[in-house]
Design a protein around this motif. Structure first.
Motif, PDB file in Angstrom:
ATOM      1  N   GLN A 143       8.055 -14.778   3.543  1.00 38.30           N
ATOM      2  CA  GLN A 143       7.006 -15.124   4.503  1.00 38.30           C
ATOM      3  C   GLN A 143       6.154 -13.914   4.869  1.00 38.30           C
ATOM      4  OE1 GLN A 143       8.510 -16.950   8.120  1.00 38.30           O
ATOM      5  NE2 GLN A 143       7.475 -18.859   7.609  1.00 38.30           N
ATOM      6  N   ALA A 144       6.809 -12.765   4.988  1.00 35.36           N
ATOM      7  CA  ALA A 144       6.115 -11.552   5.427  1.00 35.36           C
ATOM      8  C   ALA A 144       5.111 -11.044   4.390  1.00 35.36           C
ATOM      9  CB  ALA A 144       7.131 -10.457   5.740  1.00 35.36           C
ATOM     10  N   LEU A 145       5.137 -11.589   3.185  1.00 41.59           N
ATOM     11  CA  LEU A 145       4.190 -11.174   2.163  1.00 41.59           C
ATOM     12  C   LEU A 145       2.793 -11.762   2.378  1.00 41.59           C
ATOM     13  CD1 LEU A 145       6.386 -11.483  -1.061  1.00 41.59           C
ATOM     14  CD2 LEU A 145       5.693  -9.368   0.090  1.00 41.59           C
ATOM     15  N   SER A 146       2.631 -12.622   3.345  1.00 45.55           N
ATOM     16  CA  SER A 146       1.319 -13.211   3.612  1.00 45.55           C
ATOM     17  C   SER A 146       0.276 -12.128   3.874  1.00 45.55           C
ATOM     18  CB  SER A 146       1.386 -14.150   4.823  1.00 45.55           C
ATOM     19  OG  SER A 146       0.090 -14.573   5.194  1.00 45.55           O
ATOM     20  N   ILE A 147      -0.890 -12.277   3.232  1.00 42.61           N
ATOM     21  CA  ILE A 147      -1.961 -11.299   3.445  1.00 42.61           C
ATOM     22  C   ILE A 147      -3.196 -11.957   4.062  1.00 42.61           C
ATOM     23  CG2 ILE A 147      -1.156  -9.744   1.639  1.00 42.61           C
ATOM     24  CD1 ILE A 147      -3.398 -10.885  -0.166  1.00 42.61           C
ATOM     25  N   THR A 148      -3.017 -13.116   4.658  1.00 40.65           N
ATOM     26  CA  THR A 148      -4.164 -13.826   5.238  1.00 40.65           C
ATOM     27  C   THR A 148      -4.876 -12.999   6.303  1.00 40.65           C
ATOM     28  OG1 THR A 148      -2.665 -14.946   6.785  1.00 40.65           O
ATOM     29  CG2 THR A 148      -3.234 -16.115   4.758  1.00 40.65           C
ATOM     30  N   ASP A 149      -4.136 -12.166   7.011  1.00 36.75           N
ATOM     31  CA  ASP A 149      -4.733 -11.404   8.110  1.00 36.75           C
ATOM     32  C   ASP A 149      -5.391 -10.106   7.657  1.00 36.75           C
ATOM     33  OD1 ASP A 149      -3.855 -13.346   9.854  1.00 36.75           O
ATOM     34  OD2 ASP A 149      -2.048 -12.250  10.467  1.00 36.75           O
ATOM     35  N   VAL A 150      -5.189  -9.695   6.405  1.00 37.72           N
ATOM     36  CA  VAL A 150      -5.716  -8.392   5.979  1.00 37.72           C
ATOM     37  C   VAL A 150      -6.686  -8.488   4.809  1.00 37.72           C
ATOM     38  CG1 VAL A 150      -3.639  -7.215   6.795  1.00 37.72           C
ATOM     39  CG2 VAL A 150      -3.807  -7.883   4.388  1.00 37.72           C
ATOM     40  N   THR A 171      -8.051   2.913   0.221  1.00 39.61           N
ATOM     41  CA  THR A 171      -9.493   2.833   0.000  1.00 39.61           C
ATOM     42  C   THR A 171      -9.947   3.529  -1.290  1.00 39.61           C
ATOM     43  OG1 THR A 171      -9.846   4.808   1.371  1.00 39.61           O
ATOM     44  CG2 THR A 171      -9.953   2.640   2.462  1.00 39.61           C
ATOM     45  N   ARG A 172      -9.058   4.238  -1.961  1.00 37.77           N
ATOM     46  CA  ARG A 172      -9.449   4.895  -3.214  1.00 37.77           C
ATOM     47  C   ARG A 172      -9.424   3.935  -4.406  1.00 37.77           C
ATOM     48  NH1 ARG A 172      -5.329   9.828  -2.992  1.00 37.77           N
ATOM     49  NH2 ARG A 172      -4.080   8.121  -2.092  1.00 37.77           N
ATOM     50  N   ILE A 173      -8.958   2.714  -4.203  1.00 36.90           N
ATOM     51  CA  ILE A 173      -9.030   1.708  -5.268  1.00 36.90           C
ATOM     52  C   ILE A 173     -10.488   1.308  -5.437  1.00 36.90           C
ATOM     53  CG2 ILE A 173      -8.353  -0.610  -5.953  1.00 36.90           C
ATOM     54  CD1 ILE A 173      -6.116   1.491  -6.110  1.00 36.90           C
ATOM     55  N   ALA A 174     -11.025   1.522  -6.634  1.00 34.28           N
ATOM     56  CA  ALA A 174     -12.453   1.295  -6.869  1.00 34.28           C
ATOM     57  C   ALA A 174     -12.760  -0.116  -7.339  1.00 34.28           C
ATOM     58  CB  ALA A 174     -12.967   2.305  -7.898  1.00 34.28           C
ATOM     59  N   ALA A 175     -11.767  -0.822  -7.858  1.00 36.22           N
ATOM     60  CA  ALA A 175     -11.960  -2.206  -8.308  1.00 36.22           C
ATOM     61  C   ALA A 175     -10.597  -2.881  -8.308  1.00 36.22           C
ATOM     62  CB  ALA A 175     -12.578  -2.260  -9.694  1.00 36.22           C
ATOM     63  N   LEU A 176     -10.601  -4.178  -8.016  1.00 38.36           N
ATOM     64  CA  LEU A 176      -9.361  -4.933  -7.854  1.00 38.36           C
ATOM     65  C   LEU A 176      -9.452  -6.237  -8.645  1.00 38.36           C
ATOM     66  CD1 LEU A 176      -6.667  -5.661  -6.280  1.00 38.36           C
ATOM     67  CD2 LEU A 176      -8.176  -6.638  -4.520  1.00 38.36           C
ATOM     68  N   VAL A 177      -8.352  -6.613  -9.321  1.00 37.51           N
ATOM     69  CA  VAL A 177      -8.278  -7.904  -9.998  1.00 37.51           C
ATOM     70  C   VAL A 177      -6.996  -8.596  -9.582  1.00 37.51           C
ATOM     71  CG1 VAL A 177      -8.395  -9.151 -12.174  1.00 37.51           C
ATOM     72  CG2 VAL A 177      -9.485  -6.902 -11.984  1.00 37.51           C
ATOM     73  N   ALA A 198      -2.397  -3.949  -1.138  1.00 40.07           N
ATOM     74  CA  ALA A 198      -2.553  -2.502  -1.279  1.00 40.07           C
ATOM     75  C   ALA A 198      -4.009  -2.090  -1.138  1.00 40.07           C
ATOM     76  CB  ALA A 198      -1.994  -2.055  -2.625  1.00 40.07           C
ATOM     77  N   ALA A 199      -4.911  -2.853  -1.774  1.00 40.15           N
ATOM     78  CA  ALA A 199      -6.328  -2.500  -1.735  1.00 40.15           C
ATOM     79  C   ALA A 199      -6.927  -2.658  -0.348  1.00 40.15           C
ATOM     80  CB  ALA A 199      -7.093  -3.362  -2.736  1.00 40.15           C
ATOM     81  N   ALA A 200      -6.300  -3.448   0.502  1.00 38.40           N
ATOM     82  CA  ALA A 200      -6.792  -3.606   1.867  1.00 38.40           C
ATOM     83  C   ALA A 200      -6.626  -2.326   2.682  1.00 38.40           C
ATOM     84  CB  ALA A 200      -6.071  -4.764   2.561  1.00 38.40           C
ATOM     85  N   PHE A 201      -5.729  -1.454   2.245  1.00 40.32           N
ATOM     86  CA  PHE A 201      -5.433  -0.236   3.006  1.00 40.32           C
ATOM     87  C   PHE A 201      -5.686   1.038   2.201  1.00 40.32           C
ATOM     88  CE2 PHE A 201      -2.994  -3.610   4.982  1.00 40.32           C
ATOM     89  CZ  PHE A 201      -3.224  -3.393   6.329  1.00 40.32           C
ATOM     90  N   GLU A 218       0.822  -1.202   0.000  1.00 36.75           N
ATOM     91  CA  GLU A 218       0.000   0.000   0.000  1.00 36.75           C
ATOM     92  C   GLU A 218       0.862   1.260   0.000  1.00 36.75           C
ATOM     93  OE1 GLU A 218       0.528  -1.182   4.344  1.00 36.75           O
ATOM     94  OE2 GLU A 218       0.269  -2.176   2.410  1.00 36.75           O
ATOM     95  N   LYS A 219       2.064   1.169   0.562  1.00 37.87           N
ATOM     96  CA  LYS A 219       2.963   2.325   0.554  1.00 37.87           C
ATOM     97  C   LYS A 219       3.534   2.578  -0.833  1.00 37.87           C
ATOM     98  CE  LYS A 219       4.236   1.722   5.411  1.00 37.87           C
ATOM     99  NZ  LYS A 219       5.335   1.458   6.383  1.00 37.87           N
ATOM    100  N   VAL A 220       3.423   1.594  -1.715  1.00 37.42           N
ATOM    101  CA  VAL A 220       3.816   1.754  -3.122  1.00 37.42           C
ATOM    102  C   VAL A 220       2.654   2.310  -3.928  1.00 37.42           C
ATOM    103  CG1 VAL A 220       4.666   0.534  -5.161  1.00 37.42           C
ATOM    104  CG2 VAL A 220       5.405  -0.201  -2.877  1.00 37.42           C
ATOM    105  N   VAL A 221       1.463   1.766  -3.706  1.00 42.42           N
ATOM    106  CA  VAL A 221       0.305   2.145  -4.514  1.00 42.42           C
ATOM    107  C   VAL A 221      -0.253   3.512  -4.132  1.00 42.42           C
ATOM    108  CG1 VAL A 221      -2.111   1.523  -5.001  1.00 42.42           C
ATOM    109  CG2 VAL A 221      -0.307  -0.209  -5.141  1.00 42.42           C
ATOM    110  N   THR A 222      -0.223   3.857  -2.857  1.00 38.86           N
ATOM    111  CA  THR A 222      -0.793   5.141  -2.433  1.00 38.86           C
ATOM    112  C   THR A 222      -0.174   6.335  -3.150  1.00 38.86           C
ATOM    113  OG1 THR A 222      -1.653   4.403  -0.312  1.00 38.86           O
ATOM    114  CG2 THR A 222      -1.011   6.717  -0.456  1.00 38.86           C
ATOM    115  N   PRO A 223       1.155   6.457  -3.272  1.00 38.32           N
ATOM    116  CA  PRO A 223       1.683   7.587  -4.037  1.00 38.32           C
ATOM    117  C   PRO A 223       1.316   7.546  -5.515  1.00 38.32           C
ATOM    118  CG  PRO A 223       3.469   6.135  -3.302  1.00 38.32           C
ATOM    119  CD  PRO A 223       2.234   5.712  -2.588  1.00 38.32           C
TER     120      PRO A 223
END
Length: 467
Positions: free
Chosen positions: A388-395, A303-309, A298-301, A262-267
């Motif tokens: 390992q840290a790339l896991s997104i199961t929690d978000v 919120t301006r992303i309107a659609a995700l694939v 990124a889309a989990a954080f 999300e720190k990459v996509v937000t800017p």
């Protein structure tokens, strides 16, 4: 195409297991944009990528007997529909490589020579701008093919140079587009993100925009194949970018993957939203290959992303590695690295060692620099924990944007994970599996990117209709 709406191992030694199992799996599972594959941990199967995809590339779909090389060759062949390859050029290269004997060296040498050739004048009359443009795009594809295997070749130290050759071809192509994409550097920490903003025209008409996110080891030319023309043809803008662990940021700036995408996509969203030719309410985000994990994060954080694939959906990239590799990692760094260096490395087959160099370099600058010297990294712990840290199961449950999760028959890198993501989503969602009956089998449908784009952009158009 199937749619649905809306404790450490005991027994044989690690050395025996690795030599018999993971070594073969890694050697078979090296493919651009993915991760060497094994079934997810929940599965009891010990299948390798070859077994997982068993018979899924019959007849003329088998360009090379080795499935890793074959997958990459199919990616090149499939790119022909977008002008990013030429069928005759790819098949001639395949014949040359097979005739010389398939090795990393013959693969790199053949595709690099093809890239060099295309940057020269073609036979006959002098090349006009259109000819130069698409010869440069094909050159970028072939340099990308060579780049993927260069660490296993006789000249691993040429990796950065080979990347720059492909990047130069890509920029030449972009400069000759009409209109040419806007090139910019978007702030990100101490290393800006290079972006290429493609528009249907130069008017300031606010348009829907798709941010195309590459995976691990993909190049910009892949984002052309998997989205840019499809977006432009439908009146959309398309943003291509290099994030950490990708392209310029990896091979030149030496910045590795981050789990906080999300720190990459937000800017990027900030930059797009400030443009008069972008409709800020219709910004979509796609993620190809391992970015099927990054984009949802990124889309989990953001919120301006309107659609995700997610293409495909991926919750845990670490599960893409064979279990014999994952079992090396312990909570203790010294213990882990002792296992790696004393028990595993001495028995690791050369082909598998080359795969490990490639797979770990986007997560470790020392591993990348050692690989360029022909050496295998000694610190397994650091890059493994980063993966390992790339896991997104929690978000993943935080995602609010409507989401399309793609899956593929014969998915050899993240089997089972797309459906797990779909089940975990609480947002409006669709799941769609592309199949062998359509020629769209395997990770990211390498033989059917046009169908892939039709599916994705039909869904985006429906989800973010004209206002």
């Amino acid at each position: 195409m199937n749619r649905i709406p809306g404790d450490r191992h005991s027994g044989p030694t690690r050395r025996a297991l690795l030599t018999a199992g993971a070594g073969a799996a890694l050697a078979a599972g090296c493919a651009r944009g993915g991760t060497p594959g094994a079934p997810a941990a929940a599965s009891s199967s010990a299948a390798t990528p070859t077994a997982a995809a068993g018979g899924i590339t019959p007849g003329v779909m088998t360009l090379f007997k080795d499935p890793g090389y074959n997958f990459n060759g199919l990616l090149a062949l499939g790119a022909s529909g977008a002008g990013a390859a030429e069928v005759g050029e790819v098949l001639t290269a395949v014949n040359t490589i097979n005739g010389s004997g398939l090795t990393a060296q013959t693969y790199v040498k053949t595709f690099r020579a093809l890239g060099d050739q295309l940057l020269k004048a073609p036979p006959g009359a002098p090349a006009d701008g259109r000819t130069k443009q698409f010869r440069a795009l094909r050159a970028a594809q072939y340099y990308g093919q060579a780049l993927f295997f260069v660490l296993g070749s006789d000249d691993p130290g040429s990796e950065e140079q080979l990347y720059k050759a492909g990047r130069g071809a890509w920029d030449t192509f972009c400069d000759l587009c009409d209109p040419a994409p806007v090139k910019a550097n978007v702030p990100y920490g101490s290393t800006p993100l290079p972006v290429w903003f493609f528009r249907p025209d130069t008017s300031n008409t606010p348009r829907p925009t798709v941010i195309l996110t590459n995976g691990s080891d993909g190049q910009n030319v892949d984002m052309w194949t998997y989205g840019v023309p499809a977006a432009l043809d439908r009146g959309w803008n398309a943003l291509v970018y290099d994030g950490p662990g990708q392209g310029q940021l990896l091979f030149v700036d030496q910045v590795v993957f981050t789990p906080t995408w999300e720190k990459v996509v937000t800017p990027l969203v900030d930059w797009l939203s400030a443009r008069p030719d972008v409709d800020p309410a219709r910004i979509a985000l796609t993620g190809l290959s391992m970015a099927g994990d990054l984009a949802p994060r990124a889309a989990a954080f953001e919120t301006r992303i309107a659609a995700l694939v997610a293409m495909p959906g991926c919750l845990e990239p670490w599960l893409g590695f064979p279990p014999e590799i994952r079992q090396i990692l312990t909570p203790d760094k010294q213990e882990t690295n002792d296992i790696w260096n004393k028990e595993v490395v001495p028995e690791l087959p050369p082909d598998a060692a080359d795969v490990m160099k490639k797979r770990f370099e986007p997560f470790s600058v020392p591993a990348m620099l050692e690989a360029r010297q022909g050496k295998l990294f000694t610190d397994f712990y650091t890059p493994a924990t980063r993966i390992q840290a790339l896991s997104i199961t929690d978000v993943v449950g935080r995602i609010k944007a409507p989401t399309l999760v793609l899956d593929y028959e014969g998915e050899q890198f993240y089997p089972g994970q797309p459906r797990r993501m779909y089940d975990a989503l609480t947002s409006p969602k669709d799941y769609l599996k592309l199949t062998a009956a359509e020629g769209a089998q395997l990770h990211c449908s390498p033989m059917a990117p046009q169908l892939h784009c039709e599916v994705v952009f039909d869904w985006l158009q429906k989800t973010l209709p004209d206002r």
